[in-house]
Motif scaffolding. Structure first.
Motif, PDB file in Angstrom:
ATOM      1  N   HIS A  27       0.825  -1.209   0.000  1.00 40.31           N
ATOM      2  CA  HIS A  27       0.000   0.000   0.000  1.00 40.31           C
ATOM      3  C   HIS A  27       0.860   1.260   0.000  1.00 40.31           C
ATOM      4  CE1 HIS A  27       0.351  -0.330   4.485  1.00 40.31           C
ATOM      5  NE2 HIS A  27       0.408   0.984   4.387  1.00 40.31           N
ATOM      6  N   ALA A  54       3.053   5.075  -6.365  1.00 43.33           N
ATOM      7  CA  ALA A  54       2.549   4.972  -7.739  1.00 43.33           C
ATOM      8  C   ALA A  54       1.550   6.079  -8.048  1.00 43.33           C
ATOM      9  CB  ALA A  54       1.912   3.603  -7.963  1.00 43.33           C
ATOM     10  N   LYS A  55       0.945   6.657  -7.000  1.00 41.17           N
ATOM     11  CA  LYS A  55       0.010   7.773  -7.206  1.00 41.17           C
ATOM     12  C   LYS A  55       0.758   9.074  -7.441  1.00 41.17           C
ATOM     13  CE  LYS A  55      -2.409   7.450  -3.339  1.00 41.17           C
ATOM     14  NZ  LYS A  55      -3.524   7.496  -2.341  1.00 41.17           N
ATOM     15  N   MET A  83       2.694  10.502  -5.034  1.00 41.86           N
ATOM     16  CA  MET A  83       2.865  11.264  -3.800  1.00 41.86           C
ATOM     17  C   MET A  83       4.371  11.415  -3.521  1.00 41.86           C
ATOM     18  SD  MET A  83      -0.258  11.398  -3.701  1.00 41.86           S
ATOM     19  CE  MET A  83      -0.445  12.620  -2.427  1.00 41.86           C
ATOM     20  N   TYR A 123       2.171   7.506   5.108  1.00 41.48           N
ATOM     21  CA  TYR A 123       1.851   6.102   4.866  1.00 41.48           C
ATOM     22  C   TYR A 123       2.719   5.158   5.693  1.00 41.48           C
ATOM     23  CZ  TYR A 123      -1.628   7.056   1.381  1.00 41.48           C
ATOM     24  OH  TYR A 123      -2.775   7.463   0.778  1.00 41.48           O
ATOM     25  N   GLY A 154       0.558   8.443 -11.464  1.00 43.58           N
ATOM     26  CA  GLY A 154      -0.784   8.715 -10.965  1.00 43.58           C
ATOM     27  C   GLY A 154      -1.485   9.761 -11.796  1.00 43.58           C
ATOM     28  N   LEU A 210      -4.229  -1.212  -1.035  1.00 41.11           N
ATOM     29  CA  LEU A 210      -4.852  -0.004  -0.483  1.00 41.11           C
ATOM     30  C   LEU A 210      -4.439   0.116   0.979  1.00 41.11           C
ATOM     31  CD1 LEU A 210      -8.451  -0.260  -1.980  1.00 41.11           C
ATOM     32  CD2 LEU A 210      -6.672   1.388  -2.590  1.00 41.11           C
ATOM     33  N   SER A 211      -4.221   1.334   1.421  1.00 42.19           N
ATOM     34  CA  SER A 211      -3.796   1.523   2.801  1.00 42.19           C
ATOM     35  C   SER A 211      -4.967   1.287   3.757  1.00 42.19           C
ATOM     36  CB  SER A 211      -3.273   2.944   2.992  1.00 42.19           C
ATOM     37  OG  SER A 211      -3.090   3.181   4.371  1.00 42.19           O
ATOM     38  N   TYR A 257      -6.469   4.836   5.783  1.00 41.77           N
ATOM     39  CA  TYR A 257      -7.196   5.996   5.269  1.00 41.77           C
ATOM     40  C   TYR A 257      -8.452   5.556   4.527  1.00 41.77           C
ATOM     41  CZ  TYR A 257      -2.849   8.320   6.405  1.00 41.77           C
ATOM     42  OH  TYR A 257      -1.760   8.778   7.072  1.00 41.77           O
ATOM     43  N   ARG A 282     -10.408   9.277   0.527  1.00 40.81           N
ATOM     44  CA  ARG A 282      -9.186  10.058   0.670  1.00 40.81           C
ATOM     45  C   ARG A 282      -8.087   9.515  -0.232  1.00 40.81           C
ATOM     46  NH1 ARG A 282      -5.342  11.976   5.644  1.00 40.81           N
ATOM     47  NH2 ARG A 282      -3.560  12.158   4.281  1.00 40.81           N
ATOM     48  N   GLN A 283      -7.986   8.170  -0.294  1.00 38.67           N
ATOM     49  CA  GLN A 283      -6.923   7.585  -1.107  1.00 38.67           C
ATOM     50  C   GLN A 283      -7.118   7.868  -2.587  1.00 38.67           C
ATOM     51  OE1 GLN A 283      -5.281   3.724   0.143  1.00 38.67           O
ATOM     52  NE2 GLN A 283      -6.793   3.721   1.772  1.00 38.67           N
ATOM     53  N   ILE A 284      -8.391   7.970  -3.002  1.00 40.39           N
ATOM     54  CA  ILE A 284      -8.641   8.294  -4.406  1.00 40.39           C
ATOM     55  C   ILE A 284      -8.423   9.791  -4.650  1.00 40.39           C
ATOM     56  CG2 ILE A 284     -10.416   8.340  -6.204  1.00 40.39           C
ATOM     57  CD1 ILE A 284     -11.627   5.862  -4.873  1.00 40.39           C
ATOM     58  N   GLU A 287      -6.445  11.886  -3.090  1.00 36.12           N
ATOM     59  CA  GLU A 287      -5.065  12.363  -2.891  1.00 36.12           C
ATOM     60  C   GLU A 287      -4.322  12.680  -4.186  1.00 36.12           C
ATOM     61  OE1 GLU A 287      -3.046  10.850   1.250  1.00 36.12           O
ATOM     62  OE2 GLU A 287      -3.036   9.533  -0.475  1.00 36.12           O
ATOM     63  N   PRO A 288      -4.226  11.709  -5.122  1.00 37.64           N
ATOM     64  CA  PRO A 288      -3.487  12.035  -6.343  1.00 37.64           C
ATOM     65  C   PRO A 288      -4.184  13.134  -7.153  1.00 37.64           C
ATOM     66  CG  PRO A 288      -4.534   9.879  -6.532  1.00 37.64           C
ATOM     67  CD  PRO A 288      -4.679  10.309  -5.105  1.00 37.64           C
ATOM     68  N   LYS A 339      -3.142  16.345  -5.676  1.00 40.17           N
ATOM     69  CA  LYS A 339      -1.735  16.610  -5.951  1.00 40.17           C
ATOM     70  C   LYS A 339      -1.526  17.039  -7.405  1.00 40.17           C
ATOM     71  CE  LYS A 339       2.820  15.095  -6.468  1.00 40.17           C
ATOM     72  NZ  LYS A 339       4.032  15.034  -5.715  1.00 40.17           N
ATOM     73  N   HIS A 340      -2.182  16.343  -8.341  1.00 37.45           N
ATOM     74  CA  HIS A 340      -1.857  16.583  -9.747  1.00 37.45           C
ATOM     75  C   HIS A 340      -2.683  17.700 -10.377  1.00 37.45           C
ATOM     76  CE1 HIS A 340       0.904  13.298  -9.728  1.00 37.45           C
ATOM     77  NE2 HIS A 340      -0.021  12.419  -9.404  1.00 37.45           N
ATOM     78  N   TYR A 375     -13.598   2.764   5.058  1.00 36.45           N
ATOM     79  CA  TYR A 375     -12.226   2.282   4.969  1.00 36.45           C
ATOM     80  C   TYR A 375     -12.198   1.047   4.075  1.00 36.45           C
ATOM     81  CZ  TYR A 375     -10.851   5.465   8.637  1.00 36.45           C
ATOM     82  OH  TYR A 375     -10.569   6.607   9.347  1.00 36.45           O
ATOM     83  N   MET A 428      -9.634   0.431  -6.312  1.00 34.03           N
ATOM     84  CA  MET A 428      -8.256   0.500  -6.813  1.00 34.03           C
ATOM     85  C   MET A 428      -8.254   1.042  -8.237  1.00 34.03           C
ATOM     86  SD  MET A 428      -5.056  -0.525  -6.064  1.00 34.03           S
ATOM     87  CE  MET A 428      -4.132   0.634  -7.052  1.00 34.03           C
ATOM     88  N   LEU A 452      -8.993   4.656  -8.280  1.00 33.72           N
ATOM     89  CA  LEU A 452      -7.789   5.395  -7.871  1.00 33.72           C
ATOM     90  C   LEU A 452      -6.842   5.584  -9.056  1.00 33.72           C
ATOM     91  CD1 LEU A 452      -5.828   4.395  -4.652  1.00 33.72           C
ATOM     92  CD2 LEU A 452      -4.689   5.266  -6.654  1.00 33.72           C
TER      93      LEU A 452
END
Lengths: 325, 355
Positions: free
Chosen positions: A223, A229-230, A232, A241, B107, B121-122, B125, B129-131, B133-134, B137-138, B169, B182, B185
């Motif tokens: 993870h 890979a995203k 970050m 993480y 990403g 997947l973490s 979070y 949020r995980q989707i 995030e990128p 950022k981008h 989660y 996934m 994401l």
């Protein structure tokens, strides 16, 4: 989340009840009879019986235990004097309520334990993080070898050494003093810096090594790779993480170490000549002051069990999967 | 082995407008330093992938499929891995690109669907949020906009009531839903290159079909180039334009999906196709797995890496299969295979070998 906390608290209560019953049984059914000790040379069976009655030792053990436990919450009127709640009995040695003695002593030990833990968590985990971040670097290798040395250090060795260097020669720090939080908080902090530092040293290496290896393990997790890979950034992946994953085991480790933290605090206060629970416990044992021994024992267990509940709660805060339990 | 034979592109001729490869991999070599020695996980791999096309990479576990894809994204640990060769994404060299430049692409322009969504997947979070995030950022989107985008993406991959599930989660999701999350994401920034590492292996067939449709839609709308890693030759037949068969870190055969499935040339491809169960077989017909196991990449066998498992090695004179590594010989039209068997023998053997 609330259910989780309530269950942990109930569990803590059960554990404390068990601990108190066991220690009570141990102390008060031991062959050493406090009445014989305080009776002196001209001891007659009548005298012993009177002392037994005054101490409440003529009742059956379960009744004694019941009264003792009830007294913690309600206070007791004992033949030898009044004992307000929380009543842990009267000290044999000086007839004062155990709680009065305890409450004058525990701030030193508690301050040392909390302060020392804060220092070693900051320094140990911090060093581990830097090592993991700069893995393979000169710093990392140096930290690893210093860690090995740090493991074999003892408080009663570095304590005097630190006093000699930092207090006597360099005059950087105060020699250590019992804290008086209500009247002189600044002085209390100043007097605790050196003892807390010395106490924390024995824990540094373990926490830095564990943190380093946990972080390296986490950084290889899938993870964490997904986060990379995203796109970050390196720091984001590292702290948000990987560290998030490493925090659970670090906190668990800290929970296991709680007993050693209290032990370390007691050795440290002895090294620095401070007046905490350690000194009190030793005095209680040498004078066969059973109520005082019992009080120190119960108080320490309570503190450790309660800290454990706090740790469990923080564990649930770190890992959302724990909230399901 | 000469690079001349290895380096020939499979795609359409270069310079043709609109068909230039979006992803171009040239002589890729990925080596891992281990305690036992150097592992050549990928050993001289080249391929091209134009926009809007899908390349299937097939092969057994450990053949270098995933290692190749991680190299494209630049996710290998440089402390233990050496990546050499060229990876060109839309003309940009990625092999030696600075870390921050890669982070801007990952990403965003290129993204990856990982195989095991339980571990990918973490747990710490929320899915949303995980989707998000990128996307934040981008694109620099606000927290609220990124959240709306996450809800939209969850809806697009078929999660029911996405506005409620966005704050769950991963452990609240079923396996199929996690895999879809996934995928959401990976798609959140509308990537131009999508690497899908067995994205549907863990899913049941109906969900699998939905996901494949979703990827096909995305490709049609946006001209996404897709690398599709799979063991499932049925999926290959459905989604891929071209296929690359990997064995022991190398390409042993490549061609259009029709070439590979209808007239495979390499004994390893025969083995892969021959090991598939058929609907027309009797239920008690035994499966025909390829005998033996994939070779060690630490000490690969001399000659053809497949020769220890190849039933046809004795049909090649002079023991060449044990001694000489067959080059990947191009046959025109992007078709190529690496085998010492003469063409006539291949044509004679193919029908019987694949049934």
């Amino acid at each position: 989340m609330l259910r989780f906390l309530v269950r942990r608290l109930l569990g803590a209560v059960v554990i404390l009840a068990l601990i108190s019953a066991l220690t009570y049984l141990l102390f008060f059914t031991l062959p050493s009879d406090p009445a014989l000790l305080s009776c002196g040379k001209n001891c007659t069976p009548a005298n012993v019986a009177l002392i037994h009655h005054n101490l409440g030792l003529d009742k059956p053990v379960p009744v004694q235990y019941g009264e003792y436990m009830a007294g913690i919450f309600t206070g007791r009127r004992l033949p030898l004097g009044n004992c307000p709640a929380p009543c842990f009995g009267l000290s044999f040695a000086n007839d004062a309520p155990v709680w009065t003695i305890l409450s004058s002593r525990y701030p030193t030990t508690l301050s040392l334990a909390v302060g020392g833990a804060a220092v070693f968590l900051t320094v140990g985990v911090g060093l581990g993080l830097v090592s993991a971040w700069t893995r393979g670097s000169l710093f990392d290798r140096l930290a690893s070898s210093v860690s090995l040395m740090g493991q074999s250090v003892q408080i009663y060795f570095i304590g005097p050494l630190a006093i000699y260097l930092l207090v006597d020669r360099l005059r950087w720090l105060d020699p250590g003093a019992d804290p008086d939080w209500s009247h002189d908080p600044a002085g209390a902090v100043g007097g605790l810096v050196l003892p807390c530092l010395v106490m924390s040293v024995i824990f540094w290496s373990n926490y830095s090594r564990q943190t380093r290896s946990l972080m390296i393990e986490q950084l290889a997790e899938e993870h964490v790779r997904t986060a990379r890979a995203k796109g970050m950034g390196r720091g984001y992946v590292f702290f948000r993480y990987a560290l998030r994953g490493a925090m659970g085991p670090i906190v668990t480790l800290f929970g296991i170490d709680l007993g050693s933290v209290f032990g370390g605090a007691i050795i440290t206060e002895t090294t620095f000549g401070l007046h905490g629970l350690g000194q009190l416990a030793v005095a209680a044992v040498t004078q066969t002051d059973l109520p005082l021994e019992m009080g120190v024992m119960l108080f320490s267990s309570c503190a450790i069990v309660l800290f454990n509940v706090v740790i469990d709660a923080s564990y649930a805060f770190i890992d959302p999967r724990v909230r399901l339990l | 082995m000469t690079t001349a034979t290895e380096d020939r592109p499979t795609g359409p001729p270069e310079g043709t407008p609109g068909t230039e490869p979006f992803l171009s991999v040239r002589d890729l070599r990925v080596r891992f330093a281990t305690e036992d020695g150097l592992v050549k996980a990928v050993d001289g791999l080249s391929f091209d992938l134009p926009r809007g096309r899908t390349l299937g990479i097939v092969g057994e576990s450990g053949s270098g499929k995933s290692v190749t894809n991680l190299a494209v994204l630049g996710l290998h640990d440089p402390r233990v891995t050496t990546v050499t060769g060229d990876i060109l994404l839309d003309g940009r060299e990625l092999t030696h690109a600075p870390r921050r430049a890669l982070e801007r692409l990952r990403g965003n322009t290129m993204s990856m669907i990982f195989q095991d969504s339980l571990t990918a997947l973490s747990p710490y979070y929320t899915v949303g949020r995980q989707i998000a995030e990128p996307y934040r950022k981008h694109t620099g989107a606000s927290r609220a906009r990124a959240r709306r985008r996450a809800v939209e993406m969850l809806g697009r991959v078929g999660i029911p009531r996405p506005e409620r599930r966005v704050d769950d989660y991963p452990h609240h999701f079923s396996g199929g839903m996690r895999q879809r999350a996934m995928i959401a994401l990976a798609l959140v920034c509308d990537p131009e290159l999508l690497i899908a590492d067995e994205p549907t292996t863990a899913l049941d067939v109906t969900v699998q079909a939905q996901i494949l449709d979703l990827l096909a839609d995305l490709q049609r709308e946006r001209g996404t180039a897709i690398v599709f890693v799979t063991h499932d030759l049925g999926v290959v037949a459905g989604v891929c334009d071209e296929v690359l068969v990997m064995y022991a870190g190398r390409c042993v055969e490549r061609g259009t999906v029709r070439d590979i499935l209808k007239s495979p040339r390499h004994p390893y491809t025969w083995g892969l196709l021959g090991s598939l169960p058929r609907m027309t077989d009797d239920a008690d017909e035994p499966l025909r797995p390829i005998p033996g196991t994939p070779p060690s990449l630490l000490t690969p066998p001399p000659g053809c890496p497949f020769h220890p498992r190849c039933p046809y090695r004795d049909q090649v004179p002079d023991d060449r299969c044990r001694v000489e590594r067959p080059p990947l010989a191009p046959e025109g039209g992007g078709r190529a295979s690496a085998c010492h068997l003469p063409d006539e023998r291949v044509r004679e053997l193919t029908p019987g070998a694949v049934r």
